[in-house]
Write a protein that holds these residues in place. Structure first.
Motif: not given
Length: 398
Positions: A132-135, A224-225, A159-160, A197-199
């Motif tokens: 997801g968004y986070h690490l 893949n942004p 989506e990171l 990748l979430h931008l």
């Protein structure tokens, strides 16, 4: 019930324009395509659907949707409910990729995989990403690579979030570790192996991706942004990376008909972004397969003020995809030029063989467009009729 269906007199876009053709569908596949209508034995009990020259196109491949629902940025009551198959197929989407976003705490990879299997049970083609968004990432097996290798629907990671105040602000080394895990898992399985990748709105933009391309051996397709049209400066930066092999994803958005605002921070309507991409393709600056469009269906679309407080919330909808297509066609663009971003390009990036095109042996994921409005009129998903005359004919379970 007939197991074979003959679709006659279709103006076929596969997505390239083929012309008037007839198609025989059975067992969830396209069995035959021909210019002459075949004479079939009555004993086969073939159902016939006459299209009368209407345009038949591949089912859309939506590479970014929140099938478990998105949101949560403005409190507990702001979470979007899970999505049902009907929300996608009525928009012409026959394959969807689910993912987690801001809420990768309450919503988990296990829930996402369960939702994907549920959509498959409803007849929709469905896959997902882990994380997801986070690490550190939320996973099912304990590792990114393990999830992709061992869990059938999981294609990649995402989506990171990067360049966003909601991200976990990953370091360059953390970013590379995730990308390398995803790439290796893709090699081991033949799956997409992409880092989606979430931008956000941050001025750093795609800096981490550029550094990775310049300083590592990771292939460009790994990165893949998405949401690249949220800022003009980001969009221009993303288009430059397509020449290096990065596939960028435009988020479909409701069109308000307003003049496109100017300046580096301007939010670009999807139709404007696609027009710019097509101009780049025509000029040789953007590869034909270097772009995709997704809906962000089920996702929460918050607007923040300078202090990070939510001032407005909307919800992503799969219906923005056919609306975008109609907008471009009404603007004079050729259907064969626009369709790849919704069909073959995402299918190629996601390594989903037999989807995103109309070919003999491929999945019978088919969409018929209405003549004047360009709206979704008929939909077959895996050979099963889901939409007729613009209406859902196969009910959602809830």
């Amino acid at each position: 019930m007939p197991t074979l269906e003959l679709i006659t007199d279709a103006d076929l876009y596969a997505p390239q324009h083929v012309g008037r053709r007839h198609l025989l569908v059975g067992g969830g596949r396209v069995l035959w395509i021909g210019a002459e209508r075949p004479e079939l034995p009555a004993a086969l009990d073939v159902r016939v659907t006459e299209l009368g020259g209407r345009r038949l196109v591949p089912g859309f491949v939506d590479g970014h949707a929140h099938v478990t629902g998105g949101g949560g940025e403005s409190g507990y009551g702001s979470s979007v409910p899970p999505q049902q198959a009907g929300a996608f197929v009525t928009a012409g989407v026959t394959t969807v990729v689910g993912l987690l976003g801001t809420d990768d705490c309450v919503r988990t990879t296990g829930q996402l995989v369960n939702a994907v299997y549920g959509l498959r049970a409803q007849g929709l083609g469905a896959f997902c990403h882990t994380g997801g968004y986070h690490l550190p990432p939320t996973t099912l097996t304990g590792s990114i690579r393990g999830d992709i290798v061992h869990v059938d629907p999981i294609l990649g990671f995402g989506e990171l979030a990067i360049s966003d105040h909601r991200s976990s602000q990953p370091t360059y080394d953390e970013f590379l570790r995730v990308a390398s895990e995803v790439h290796t898992a893709g090699l081991m399985t033949g799956k997409a192996g992409i880092c989606h990748l979430h931008l956000g709105d941050g001025v750093r933009g795609l800096e981490l991706v550029r550094r990775a391309l310049d300083g590592t051996e990771l292939p460009a397709r790994t990165f893949n942004p998405t949401h690249v049209n949220r800022r003009r400066a980001l969009f221009e930066e993303a288009l430059e990376l397509t020449a290096r092999g990065v596939v960028v994803d435009i988020t479909a958005s409701p069109e308000d008909g307003a003049q496109v605002p100017d300046g580096p921070d301007a939010d670009l309507p999807a139709s404007f972004a696609v027009r710019q991409v097509l101009a780049g393709v025509a000029a040789g600056r953007v590869p034909k397969n270097g772009w995709t469009v997704s809906s962000d269906g089920g996702g929460c679309l918050p607007v923040f003020d300078a202090e990070g407080t939510v001032t407005h919330v909307d919800v992503g909808r799969a219906s923005t995809l056919p609306a975008l297509l109609a907008n471009l066609l009404e603007g004079g663009y050729e259907l064969a030029d626009v369709l790849p971003g919704l069909t073959t390009n995402p299918a190629r990036l996601l390594r989903l063989e037999g989807r995103g095109s109309v070919t003999v042996g491929g999945r019978a994921d088919l969409v018929v467009l209405a003549d004047r409005s360009h709206a979704v009129d008929e939909v077959w998903c895996g050979g099963e009729r889901f939409v007729a005359a613009g209406e859902l004919v196969r009910a959602d379970p809830f």
